[in-house]
Design an enzyme around this catalytic site. Structure first.
Site, PDB file in Angstrom:
ATOM      1  CG  HIS A  44      -2.013   1.028   1.143  1.00 27.71           C
ATOM      2  ND1 HIS A  44      -3.230   0.753   0.563  1.00 27.71           N
ATOM      3  CD2 HIS A  44      -2.082   2.317   1.539  1.00 27.71           C
ATOM      4  CE1 HIS A  44      -4.001   1.822   0.625  1.00 27.71           C
ATOM      5  NE2 HIS A  44      -3.317   2.794   1.205  1.00 27.71           N
ATOM      6  CG  ASP A  46      -2.406   6.298   0.350  1.00 27.55           C
ATOM      7  OD1 ASP A  46      -3.443   6.188  -0.324  1.00 27.55           O
ATOM      8  OD2 ASP A  46      -2.236   5.723   1.433  1.00 27.55           O
ATOM      9  CD  GLU A 147      -6.685   3.380   1.581  1.00 26.09           C
ATOM     10  OE1 GLU A 147      -6.301   3.152   2.738  1.00 26.09           O
ATOM     11  OE2 GLU A 147      -6.195   4.276   0.862  1.00 26.09           O
ATOM     12  CG  HIS A 174     -10.578   4.902   3.939  1.00 25.64           C
ATOM     13  ND1 HIS A 174     -10.577   6.122   4.576  1.00 25.64           N
ATOM     14  CD2 HIS A 174      -9.282   4.563   3.766  1.00 25.64           C
ATOM     15  CE1 HIS A 174      -9.326   6.505   4.792  1.00 25.64           C
ATOM     16  NE2 HIS A 174      -8.507   5.580   4.312  1.00 25.64           N
ATOM     17  CG  HIS A 220      -8.966   1.287   6.322  1.00 23.30           C
ATOM     18  ND1 HIS A 220      -8.947   2.479   7.012  1.00 23.30           N
ATOM     19  CD2 HIS A 220      -7.881   1.308   5.522  1.00 23.30           C
ATOM     20  CE1 HIS A 220      -7.892   3.190   6.638  1.00 23.30           C
ATOM     21  NE2 HIS A 220      -7.221   2.504   5.741  1.00 23.30           N
ATOM     22  CG  HIS A 241      -2.682  -0.060   4.605  1.00 19.59           C
ATOM     23  ND1 HIS A 241      -3.665  -0.600   3.826  1.00 19.59           N
ATOM     24  CD2 HIS A 241      -3.146   1.178   4.956  1.00 19.59           C
ATOM     25  CE1 HIS A 241      -4.677   0.245   3.707  1.00 19.59           C
ATOM     26  NE2 HIS A 241      -4.384   1.334   4.394  1.00 19.59           N
ATOM     27  CG  ASP A 310      -0.736   3.767   5.164  1.00 17.48           C
ATOM     28  OD1 ASP A 310      -1.124   4.186   4.064  1.00 17.48           O
ATOM     29  OD2 ASP A 310      -1.405   3.872   6.209  1.00 17.48           O
TER      30      ASP A 310
END
Length: 401
Positions: A44, A46, A147, A174, A220, A241, A310
């Protein structure tokens, strides 16, 4: 203390420091040797969100070779021996019920344009074999994870479209409930439970993900959702993650009883580096992250641990893991703790490749089931599966198309 004794003590301390430095350097050299053969697959990152928030997805305005105010750029990926990266196609929860699908498509698009814009460095792939091809060509295999289940707007058609565009995992939630699944905030009392885990339609989403070959990601989600999804999925699941709840009692982490189920189901927990999930405080260091690797290995087994940093999705990262270039330092620390080269190769890449291939295999067999329909019993289909997979595939019935 006399001068002679002081000098002797200083000499001994200098010798000990030199020996420590030699050991540290030796471990890092060995880490680099291991990672040259088996680079890290990270679950993961971003960076696509950073490209949206900083540049409105205008790649003409950014150079990923010199980008300096993010955890990730091309030189850092190279230095960190990153061989494959799942890039997050993330849009905020406040897009739910509005323009989530459109905005997710834009984030999928930016990943594909990264590959087009930097063909010497990124190779967009959508299979385990594609990752291995990228390893051989010394490029960063680039894959897409959506995600948050709010991105499909409760539409199986949107899910299928995402698959056709290269999405190979979806995080079920999420930090918000979707109409068919509960998120992690339910366990804190901040959100009310709506589905008590996974609703019946949520199970249909899981079955369709299995049929398509999309990995089910349980980062999540609430603990009840974790357990429901682990029971429902016919393929191994991932936590792209997340870290160990035993070491940091944060609801984003995975409790030991769930780790035991992950072990039984041959799933994967990819350790998150965010300080607040590592130490439940603003401060953490590389050793604290290594503790999570040790714990997950001790409960779920070496087959179920991986890397999910992450990066570029969190405001704080541990000392010693400041950006994606630092993976070899973490591997060196695990070597110092007694991890073998074989164990590290599994955690770095082979565990994810195994899970991915099993997800692809479940897809193949569900296609067979869809094709034979009522003409062949479930038992006959199961009897045709190789023996080592018979227990894993218990088909729930026809899949919705």
């Amino acid at each position: 203390m006399g001068t002679k004794h002081t000098m002797a003590l200083l000499g001994l301390l200098t010798l000990l420091v030199c020996e420590l430095v030699t050991v540290v350097n030796s471990n890092r050299d060995e880490a680099l040797r291991i990672m040259e053969k088996t680079p890290v697959i990270d679950g993961h990152n971003d960076l696509p969100w950073q490209l949206l928030s900083k540049f409105n997805n205008q790649l003409s305005k950014v150079n990923l070779s010199i980008l300096s105010d993010t955890h990730t750029n091309i030189p850092k990926l190279r230095e960190g021996k990153v061989g494959a990266q799942f890039w997050a196609a993330y849009v905020p929860c406040d897009t739910q019920g509005k323009d989530a699908v459109k905005r997710t498509l834009e984030q999928i698009d930016i990943v594909n344009r990264m590959c087009e814009g930097y063909p010497d460095d990124f190779l967009c792939v959508n299979s385990a074999a594609g990752i291995e091809d990228a390893f051989r060509s010394k490029k960063v295999a680039s894959l897409i994870g959506v995600e948050g289940g709010h991105s499909i707007d409760s539409s199986l058609g949107a899910l299928r479209t995402f698959y056709n565009l290269g999405v190979r995992y979806m995080t079920l939630t999420h930090s918000c409930n979707v109409p068919w699944v509960d998120n992690w905030l339910v366990d804190t009392g901040s959100d009310p439970a709506k589905s008590n885990g996974l609703s019946e339609f949520g199970k249909t989403v899981i079955f369709e993900m299995n049929r398509l070959g999309i990995m089910v990601d349980l980062a999540h989600v609430s603990v009840k959702t974790m357990k429901d999804a682990l029971e429902a999925s016919q393929a191994p699941v991932i936590f792209s993650h997340s870290s160990a709840y035993k070491l940091c009692k944060h609801a984003r982490n995975v409790p030991d009883d769930v780790l035991e189920i992950v072990k039984a189901k041959k799933g994967l927990v990819m350790v998150n580096f965010y300080n607040n999930y590592v130490t439940c405080s603003n401060k953490a260091n590389l050793s604290d992250v290594a503790d999570h690797f040790d714990h997950i290995k001790s409960i779920a087994g070496i087959e179920s641990v991986g890397f999910g940093g992450d990066y570029d999705g969190v405001p704080r990262v541990p000392e010693g893991l400041e950006d994606v270039s630092k993976y070899p330092d973490l591997v060196a620390e695990l070597l110092r703790r007694g991890w073998t080269a074989t164990e590290l190769e599994k955690a770095l890449a082979n565990n994810l490749l195994r899970v991915f291939k099993e997800v692809e295999q479940v897809r193949s067999w569900t296609d067979i089931m869809a094709a034979v329909g009522p003409h062949l019993s479930h038992q006959k289909v199961l009897s045709s599966i190789p023996t080592n997979h018979e227990a894993a595939f218990i088909f729930p019935g026809p899949f919705m198309r």
